[in-house]
Design an enzyme around this catalytic site. Structure first.
Site, PDB file in Angstrom:
ATOM      1  N   LEU A   1       0.846  -1.190   0.000  1.00 37.67           N
ATOM      2  CA  LEU A   1       0.000   0.000   0.000  1.00 37.67           C
ATOM      3  C   LEU A   1       0.883   1.242   0.000  1.00 37.67           C
ATOM      4  O   LEU A   1       1.851   1.330   0.765  1.00 37.67           O
ATOM      5  CB  LEU A   1      -0.907  -0.008   1.233  1.00 37.67           C
ATOM      6  CG  LEU A   1      -1.974   1.086   1.306  1.00 37.67           C
ATOM      7  CD1 LEU A   1      -3.081   0.807   0.295  1.00 37.67           C
ATOM      8  CD2 LEU A   1      -2.565   1.158   2.708  1.00 37.67           C
TER       9      LEU A   1
ATOM     10  N   ASP B   1       5.203   0.508   2.238  1.00 36.81           N
ATOM     11  CA  ASP B   1       6.183   0.945   1.241  1.00 36.81           C
ATOM     12  C   ASP B   1       7.478   1.443   1.876  1.00 36.81           C
ATOM     13  O   ASP B   1       8.461   1.668   1.159  1.00 36.81           O
ATOM     14  CB  ASP B   1       5.585   2.042   0.347  1.00 36.81           C
ATOM     15  CG  ASP B   1       5.105   3.249   1.144  1.00 36.81           C
ATOM     16  OD1 ASP B   1       5.239   3.222   2.391  1.00 36.81           O
ATOM     17  OD2 ASP B   1       4.597   4.206   0.532  1.00 36.81           O
ATOM     18  N   ASP B   2       7.500   1.635   3.186  1.00 35.35           N
ATOM     19  CA  ASP B   2       8.736   2.087   3.836  1.00 35.35           C
ATOM     20  C   ASP B   2       9.326   1.027   4.753  1.00 35.35           C
ATOM     21  O   ASP B   2      10.192   1.335   5.576  1.00 35.35           O
ATOM     22  CB  ASP B   2       8.476   3.361   4.632  1.00 35.35           C
ATOM     23  CG  ASP B   2       7.383   3.186   5.684  1.00 35.35           C
ATOM     24  OD1 ASP B   2       6.783   2.098   5.726  1.00 35.35           O
ATOM     25  OD2 ASP B   2       7.139   4.128   6.453  1.00 35.35           O
TER      26      ASP B   2
ATOM     27  N   GLU C   1      -6.433  -0.508  10.676  1.00 39.99           N
ATOM     28  CA  GLU C   1      -6.771  -1.661   9.826  1.00 39.99           C
ATOM     29  C   GLU C   1      -5.994  -2.897  10.236  1.00 39.99           C
ATOM     30  O   GLU C   1      -6.485  -4.036  10.104  1.00 39.99           O
ATOM     31  CB  GLU C   1      -6.539  -1.313   8.354  1.00 39.99           C
ATOM     32  CG  GLU C   1      -5.130  -1.503   7.830  1.00 39.99           C
ATOM     33  CD  GLU C   1      -4.154  -0.441   8.338  1.00 39.99           C
ATOM     34  OE1 GLU C   1      -2.953  -0.547   8.036  1.00 39.99           O
ATOM     35  OE2 GLU C   1      -4.591   0.495   9.026  1.00 39.99           O
ATOM     36  N   ASP C   2      -4.775  -2.727  10.739  1.00 37.79           N
ATOM     37  CA  ASP C   2      -3.992  -3.874  11.176  1.00 37.79           C
ATOM     38  C   ASP C   2      -4.573  -4.479  12.445  1.00 37.79           C
ATOM     39  O   ASP C   2      -4.593  -5.709  12.610  1.00 37.79           O
ATOM     40  CB  ASP C   2      -2.535  -3.465  11.392  1.00 37.79           C
ATOM     41  CG  ASP C   2      -2.416  -2.174  12.197  1.00 37.79           C
ATOM     42  OD1 ASP C   2      -3.455  -1.613  12.590  1.00 37.79           O
ATOM     43  OD2 ASP C   2      -1.281  -1.728  12.430  1.00 37.79           O
TER      44      ASP C   2
END
Length: 921
Positions: A670, A747-748, A834-835
């Site tokens: 994401l 993404d990081d 969300e996690d």
């Protein structure tokens, strides 16, 4: 003479009588003058010369310069100076030529060194390609041997044969009471590959449609419009459905009129086979007007049945439709803990013997039944329950007389007391809820009993049904003994002892299962209608329709940029992580047990078998997942002949081995407007073994830059466009995901290849759990009496963040389509949690904690922009999320664990011929 003169001078005179002092004086004068002259020359001449040398060249006229430097031309006027100049120029030119040659030789040496390095790299790549080809050949040989051993060619679906418009009639059974599927259902209209098409009549086209309850009719029509099985083509339909109730009293048609209208349906075909008549009830008042109607071979679904009317395995007992046009409010539902409440059990009701309804007119049928009626235990029940209440051993509440006017009910049935809200408030304080079945044993179920059952399950009071002859809703496919106690009336004196003997763990398990049954089959009109269809579909052994996948709208992008190699990512020592697939990406085997599952595993799918199917998954209206086989443990993979190929040492490193030795995973990443960070993360995936595909979920409304060049990492990169910016997009079941294993990664996030491969191997040993790296845990805040989210380092954890975690694609379907919408709405509201929601879901389903691998707790990302998690409000929002999720689920599903998986030989340098296996601690 000379000698004489010299002698005279030495003697001080000249001649004979001379003057000696004159000679001495002249000699002294000469010496003095000579000394003075030399002194003047040696002292003053250098000073004068120095003065001229330093001042005379400052003259403006260059021609008057005496001691200044001369130009080259002037110097070269001299012949030998000219020769020296030529020699100097020649030497300088030769030196320049030699320097140029030296630089050229150095450049050639550098090029040769690069060629040497390239050759070395080519040799290594060639060796790696050779190893990959050997692995591919080995896998192909294994697959070929397996196919040869099975000797089972793949079958394609047969061509569907459409039924004739006018079905051939077949003989009727001796009595409608003897109707079963084998003699009253036409299977020829429902091939296995038909997809179970259902045609629903429009009730407004018939006179009885105006008598239907508006709320029930509106809810039913809304459900029909969204059901996947409903078709508008009646000629290909397998089942025909007509809604006939609940009807309003003033305008209710006569039984003969309704029977005539049913028989005039266009597809009734004289006997109504393959028809389903649905009579839904929104209230406890029962309208069993179908009792007096000849329904032929049509199936009946309603909440009230007499034994002379009910046909087991053919008719369906449905739950009442309480929430006709509204969704249940999860915040108003009480929590499942504490286990024990104020009252051990409660009951409120009144038995009205004098009540007469239209059913009494047909009691003549019952009079023909042979045998004496069983004894009425209601008096004994009243006496026993009052004695328990008077003993005050436990707090119980039993009332056999309503304070207000009781609801209407059937003869021998206990009428409901008070309004629905009042009854719910009492049940919220009750551990158990007594449900006394009607005294008339010929009444196998009534709307009043189903209403009491509905309300008890809704608020978490465990139903205790007195009367084993009762037929509870959907009883042929639901194991009611997991959520309710069904006790014969003669055991009323033992009920108190039995209820007190049940442990807290069993109470919580029953309450939790009851909550699941209520949410899945009772709570909404969509659930009720879908459950009825699923029962019929399962009875005739037609597999469910595949669940829909989220269509991925790809964003065009340019690829071709050679991916670099991050030294931190490639630093795996001599640990061979496995081959990078040279063949096209290999998808997980699709679900191949659709037909056998429908015939063999009915109870496992419907009744929360142990494991990941305990609650949400595989409700009867859930379509079949396309990749379920291995999740069920069926072992439908490419299993090499002779066992796994994972062995030890080099063999272990070169292949996954295990029961499914050939498998890949998909990376779902994401991102939101961080192109540079994203490109770096994608480049780090270059050369990652067993990677099938990378799905980049572009969560921004702004498209990527047109000139952005995406790295070529050896596998496809799919950039998916989303409809809105939502963190829930991370868990959408995209149709581009062809593998069961999903690696969800931010993404990081910085992960080395060896860490990813280790996590993948661990996940393969626990496919039903979340396996990841950063661990977190929840804690109870005693002062505030609420739950807290904690990210401190700890030896105990209850969550694994999905910013770097493996999970099964199965959970993506459940998160997106089955999990309560209220949870996804809160994730969108806070852009957070969300996690946590995914951890709640998986722990709720499996009753297992996640698995953390390695000692990683955080991820360093040098130069990355500040993430959302650095905001001060981040943790406050996560505290609120946890407490809200607990309210939705009714309890805290997260489980603590002190288990962490590490490799004892993690990054240990060992020769390839030595044993090297991952050891878990």
């Amino acid at each position: 003479e000379l000698m004489t003169g010299y002698t005279m001078l030495r003697n001080g005179g000249v001649g004979n009588g001379g003057q000696p002092w004159v000679l001495r004086w002249s000699s002294r004068i000469r010496l003095t003058w000579l000394s003075f002259t030399l002194f003047v020359i040696l002292v003053f001449f250098p000073l004068i010369a120095h003065y001229y040398l330093t001042t005379i060249d400052d003259a403006d006229d260059a021609g008057k310069r005496i001691f200044g430097p001369r130009t080259g031309n002037e110097l070269c006027e001299v012949k030998h100076v000219q020769d020296l100049c030529r020699i100097r120029e020649s030497v300088s030119e030769e030196l320049l030529q030699l320097e140029a040659k030296r630089q050229e030789l150095n450049s050639e040496i550098a090029k040769l060194n690069l060629k040497i390095e390239a050759c070395k790299k080519s040799i290594e790549n060639a060796k790696q390609d050779l190893l990959q080809l050997k692995n591919v050949i080995s896998q192909t040989e294994h697959s070929y041997k397996e196919l040869m051993a099975q000797n089972q060619p793949k079958l394609s679906l047969p061509i569907r044969l459409l039924p004739d418009k006018d079905d051939a009639t077949f003989p009727l059974p001796k009595s409608n009471r003897n109707c079963r599927l084998h003699n009253c259902f036409d299977y020829s209209r429902c091939p296995l590959t038909s997809g179970f098409p259902v045609y629903v009549y429009n009730s407004d086209d018939y006179p009885f449609g105006s008598s239907l309850d508006p709320l029930i009719k509106q809810a039913f029509e809304a459900t029909v419009r969204t059901n996947v099985y409903v078709t508008e083509n009646a000629n290909i339909a397998c089942v025909y459905i007509i809604l006939v109730g609940e009807m309003q009293e003033p305008v209710m048609p006569k039984p003969t009129e309704l029977e005539q209208q049913l028989h005039s349906l266009p597809y009734w075909r004289t006997d109504g086979h393959n028809h389903l008549i649905i009579n839904l009830s929104r209230k406890s008042e029962t309208q069993n007007f179908i009792y007096n109607i000849s329904t032929g071979r049509a199936m009946i679904a309603q909440s009230t049945f007499y034994d002379a009317q009910y046909r087991p395995g053919f008719d369906i007992v449905v739950s009442p439709l309480v929430h006709a046009m509204s969704e249940p409010n999860f915040l108003e539902i009480p929590p499942q803990v504490p286990v024990k409440r104020k009252y051990l059990f409660s009951f409120q009701g009144e038995k009205i013997e004098s009540l007469r309804s239209s059913l009494q007119e047909v009691r003549s049928f019952e009079e023909e039944i042979e045998g004496n009626a069983p004894a009425d235990y209601d008096d004994r029940i009243i006496t026993t329950l009052k004695a328990v209440q008077d003993s005050k051993l436990d707090f119980v509440l039993v009332e056999f007389t309503c304070k207000n006017q009781p609801k209407e009910s059937l003869p021998t049935e206990w009428a409901l007391c008070g309004e629905r809200d009042d009854r719910l408030e009492l049940l919220k304080l009750s551990t158990f809820a007594l449900i006394i079945t009607p005294g008339d044993t010929h009444l196998v179920i009534s709307a009043g009993c189903t209403m009491r059952l509905f309300e008890a399950l809704e608020v978490g009071a465990i139903p205790v049904v007195l009367g084993e002859q009762v037929q509870l809703p959907y009883n042929d496919v639901i194991r009611w003994n997991e959520a309710a106690l069904i006790i014969p009336k003669p055991r009323i004196t033992e009920v108190h002892f039995l209820l007190r003997s049940i442990s807290d763990n069993d109470l919580l398990a029953m309450r939790r299962q009851g909550r699941f049954l209520w949410e899945t089959y009772f709570s909404t009109s969509d659930n009720v209608f879908s459950t009825v269809l699923a029962i019929i579909r399962t009875r005739i052994q037609i597999p469910a329709a595949p669940i829909r996948e989220e269509p991925a709208v790809e964003i065009p992008h340019r690829s071709g940029k050679a991916a670099g190699t991050d030294p931190n990512m490639a630093d795996n020592g001599d640990l061979d992580l496995g081959p990078v697939e040279t063949e096209p990406p290999y998808a997980s085997p699709k679900y191949l047990r659709n037909f056998t599952l429908t015939a063999m595993d009915i109870y496992r799918n419907w009744n929360s078998a142990p494991g990941p199917f305990h609650l949400f998954p595989y409700t009867p209206f859930d379509p079949v997942l396309p990749s379920e086989a291995k999740f069920l443990g069926s072992g439908t993979g490419f299993r090499p002949i002779g066992g796994g190929a994972g062995g030890s040492g080099k063999e272990f490193q070169a292949a996954l081995g295990g029961n499914v030795p050939r498998e890949q995973f998909t990376v779902v990443m994401l991102t939101y407007e961080r192109e540079e960070v994203l490109m770096n993360s994608l480049e780090r995936l270059n050369g990652l073994p067993y990677l099938n595909k990378v799905v980049v979920v572009w969560n921004s409304p702004k498209l990527p830059s047109e000139d952005l060049l995406w790295p070529d990492i050896g596998v496809p990169i799919m950039v998916v466009r989303t409809e809105k910016n939502s963190l829930n997009n991370r868990f959408l079941p995209w149709d581009e995901i062809d593998t069961e294993a999903i690696l969800s990664i931010d993404d990081d996030a910085h992960l080395r290849h060896d860490e990813i491969m280790f996590g993948f191997r661990v996940w393969r040993e626990a496919r039903d759990r979340i396996v990841g790296f950063p661990g977190r845990y929840h804690a109870w805040d005693i002062p505030h009496q609420s739950w807290l989210y904690n990210s401190n380092y700890s030896c105990e954890l209850s969550m694994v963040l999905t910013g770097a975690a493996f999970f099964h694609k199965y959970y993506a379907y459940l998160y997106s389509y089955v999990m309560p919408q209220a949870i996804r709405d809160m994730v969108d509201e806070y852009i957070n949690c969300e996690d946590i929601a995914m951890n709640f879901l998986v722990s709720h389903l499996t009753r297992k904690p996640p698995i953390k691998v390695t000692s990683r707790w955080t991820f360093r990302c040098p130069g990355c922009p500040q993430a959302l998690s650095h905001d001060d409000s981040h943790f406050h929002e996560r505290h609120k999320c946890i407490n809200f999720f607990v309210k939705v689920y009714g309890y805290m599903p997260l489980l603590y664990t002190q288990f962490r998986v590490d490799s004892v030989l993690f990054k240990t340098r060992l020769p390839h011929d030595k044993t090297k296996c991952f050891k878990f601690i």
